[in-house]
Design a protein around this motif. Structure first.
Motif, PDB file in Angstrom:
ATOM      1  N   ARG A  93      35.990   9.268  27.902  1.00  0.00           N
ATOM      2  CA  ARG A  93      35.915  10.667  28.312  1.00  0.00           C
ATOM      3  C   ARG A  93      34.537  10.996  28.880  1.00  0.00           C
ATOM      4  O   ARG A  93      34.426  11.766  29.836  1.00  0.00           O
ATOM      5  CB  ARG A  93      36.229  11.581  27.111  1.00  0.00           C
ATOM      6  N   LEU A  94      33.498  10.424  28.286  1.00  0.00           N
ATOM      7  CA  LEU A  94      32.154  10.659  28.798  1.00  0.00           C
ATOM      8  C   LEU A  94      32.022  10.107  30.213  1.00  0.00           C
ATOM      9  O   LEU A  94      31.462  10.752  31.107  1.00  0.00           O
ATOM     10  CB  LEU A  94      31.112  10.032  27.878  1.00  0.00           C
ATOM     11  N   THR A 148      44.397  20.433  30.695  1.00  0.00           N
ATOM     12  CA  THR A 148      43.200  21.239  30.506  1.00  0.00           C
ATOM     13  C   THR A 148      43.415  22.689  30.920  1.00  0.00           C
ATOM     14  O   THR A 148      42.496  23.341  31.395  1.00  0.00           O
ATOM     15  CB  THR A 148      42.038  20.666  31.323  1.00  0.00           C
ATOM     16  N   GLU A 149      44.604  23.165  30.716  1.00  0.00           N
ATOM     17  CA  GLU A 149      44.878  24.557  31.047  1.00  0.00           C
ATOM     18  C   GLU A 149      43.876  25.473  30.358  1.00  0.00           C
ATOM     19  O   GLU A 149      43.709  25.410  29.137  1.00  0.00           O
ATOM     20  CB  GLU A 149      46.308  24.924  30.608  1.00  0.00           C
ATOM     21  N   ASP A 188      39.504  16.686  25.249  1.00  0.00           N
ATOM     22  CA  ASP A 188      40.477  16.088  24.325  1.00  0.00           C
ATOM     23  C   ASP A 188      41.911  16.230  24.800  1.00  0.00           C
ATOM     24  O   ASP A 188      42.828  15.674  24.201  1.00  0.00           O
ATOM     25  CB  ASP A 188      40.294  16.636  22.898  1.00  0.00           C
ATOM     26  N   GLY A 189      42.130  16.972  25.901  1.00  0.00           N
ATOM     27  CA  GLY A 189      43.458  17.041  26.487  1.00  0.00           C
ATOM     28  C   GLY A 189      43.874  15.752  27.169  1.00  0.00           C
ATOM     29  O   GLY A 189      45.052  15.566  27.472  1.00  0.00           O
ATOM     30  N   PHE A 190      42.893  14.858  27.397  1.00  0.00           N
ATOM     31  CA  PHE A 190      43.186  13.574  28.053  1.00  0.00           C
ATOM     32  C   PHE A 190      43.156  12.452  27.015  1.00  0.00           C
ATOM     33  O   PHE A 190      42.125  12.229  26.388  1.00  0.00           O
ATOM     34  CB  PHE A 190      42.136  13.257  29.133  1.00  0.00           C
ATOM     35  N   ASP A 210      44.917   6.653  28.055  1.00  0.00           N
ATOM     36  CA  ASP A 210      45.633   6.274  29.280  1.00  0.00           C
ATOM     37  C   ASP A 210      45.352   7.251  30.423  1.00  0.00           C
ATOM     38  O   ASP A 210      45.093   6.839  31.556  1.00  0.00           O
ATOM     39  CB  ASP A 210      47.140   6.214  29.031  1.00  0.00           C
ATOM     40  N   GLU A 211      45.440   8.537  30.098  1.00  0.00           N
ATOM     41  CA  GLU A 211      45.215   9.553  31.133  1.00  0.00           C
ATOM     42  C   GLU A 211      43.784   9.508  31.647  1.00  0.00           C
ATOM     43  O   GLU A 211      43.545   9.604  32.855  1.00  0.00           O
ATOM     44  CB  GLU A 211      45.516  10.945  30.584  1.00  0.00           C
ATOM     45  N   ALA A 212      42.827   9.359  30.738  1.00  0.00           N
ATOM     46  CA  ALA A 212      41.421   9.314  31.140  1.00  0.00           C
ATOM     47  C   ALA A 212      41.148   8.092  32.015  1.00  0.00           C
ATOM     48  O   ALA A 212      40.469   8.185  33.048  1.00  0.00           O
ATOM     49  CB  ALA A 212      40.519   9.313  29.901  1.00  0.00           C
TER      50      ALA A 212
END
Lengths: 155, 155
Positions: free
Chosen positions: A16-17, A149-150, B131-133, B136-138
DNA sequence: GCCTAAAATTTCAAGCTTGAAATAAAATTC
DNA sequence: GAATTTTATTTCAAGCTTGAAATTTTAGGC
């Protein structure tokens, strides 16, 4: 938390970072290029463009605090940018009926004409700068970015 | 260009514009929240954090113009941010051997300690805000964002 | 060696940005 | 109706940002 869970969490955290840094790099470079072209080809700035875009979407105008909420910037910032657009004859402030505290910012005819030209170039530039994404990829990214990410981050 | 080509191009142009606006919204809201947390919990700013992060990656320090290139900001901006970090005892400037014009900016021991704490929180906050990702999505987003836009927009 | 061009950094003016204080006006409470 | 609270906007101090000018230093050409 088990060790596997911890390792997995740490990996996800790093991913994520890296995603965040990648997003920043992409938007930062596009934004910098937009600023350069707006200055060189139109003698204006991105914040002014943003204000004009917001007002273009609301032909009757917006109250100053509506504008600051819409653009997610401080009231003081909006005051300054609208001041300068007004000085340049591209926007004006009019009184809000029934509340002498409030004022409505609105594009002038000159401002609407100027924004029409800006908007054409802006879309063309964005189209050019994101030409690495075809329709499928762009739609895919939109879906990925919107579903998860709504509403953006929680404070 | 046939009419179908024109329609197709216009659609793709609009999709890229919508993608751009979505990217801006996401990064803008995360950035605003980062600024707020850095100010409230660490009494610092995002530009200072960025400079410290760059210097943390180069323990021997960076020349001022190297720093401005690395961060993609103007030389004048770097001068100001390094001035303030130096005033706060978190960075210092040292002479560059063999060239009396150049100076090297470097984190002090206090700066390194302060940055260590900042970095932990920074990663945690980003992890929280994205944290919504899931993994896999990230990874998928990273792949999409990196393959098509290597190096960012062309001037 | 002298002169010119280029480089490294700082300074500067102008614009942007935040968040809090100041001011005027409206809403609410008593 | 008067007092208090809340609201809308502007002003302000501080920080950030750009791009160009100023200054000092180095490099290159002759």
């Amino acid at each position: 938390m088990t060790l596997d869970e911890k390792i997995s969490t740490d990996t996800l955290s790093k991913t994520r970072l890296r995603l965040w840094l990648r997003l920043l790099k992409l938007t930062g470079s596009i934004e910098a290029e937009l600023r350069r072209r707006l200055r060189d080809q139109h003698g204006t700035t991105l914040p002014r463009f943003d204000v004009m875009a917001a007002l273009a979407r609301h032909p009757e105008g917006l109250k100053m605090s509506e504008l600051s909420t819409f653009l997610r910037v401080s009231n003081g910032n909006v005051t300054g940018v609208v001041d300068r657009l007004t000085e340049d004859g591209l926007a004006c402030r009019v009184a809000f009926p029934g509340d002498r505290r409030a004022q409505v910012a609105r594009l002038t005819e000159a401002g609407k004409a100027e924004f029409a030209a800006l908007a054409v170039d802006h879309e063309s530039w964005i189209n050019d700068m994101l030409d690495g994404f075809d329709e499928d990829e762009a739609q895919h990214l939109l879906a990925l970015l919107s579903a998860s990410t709504e509403g953006g981050p929680r404070p």
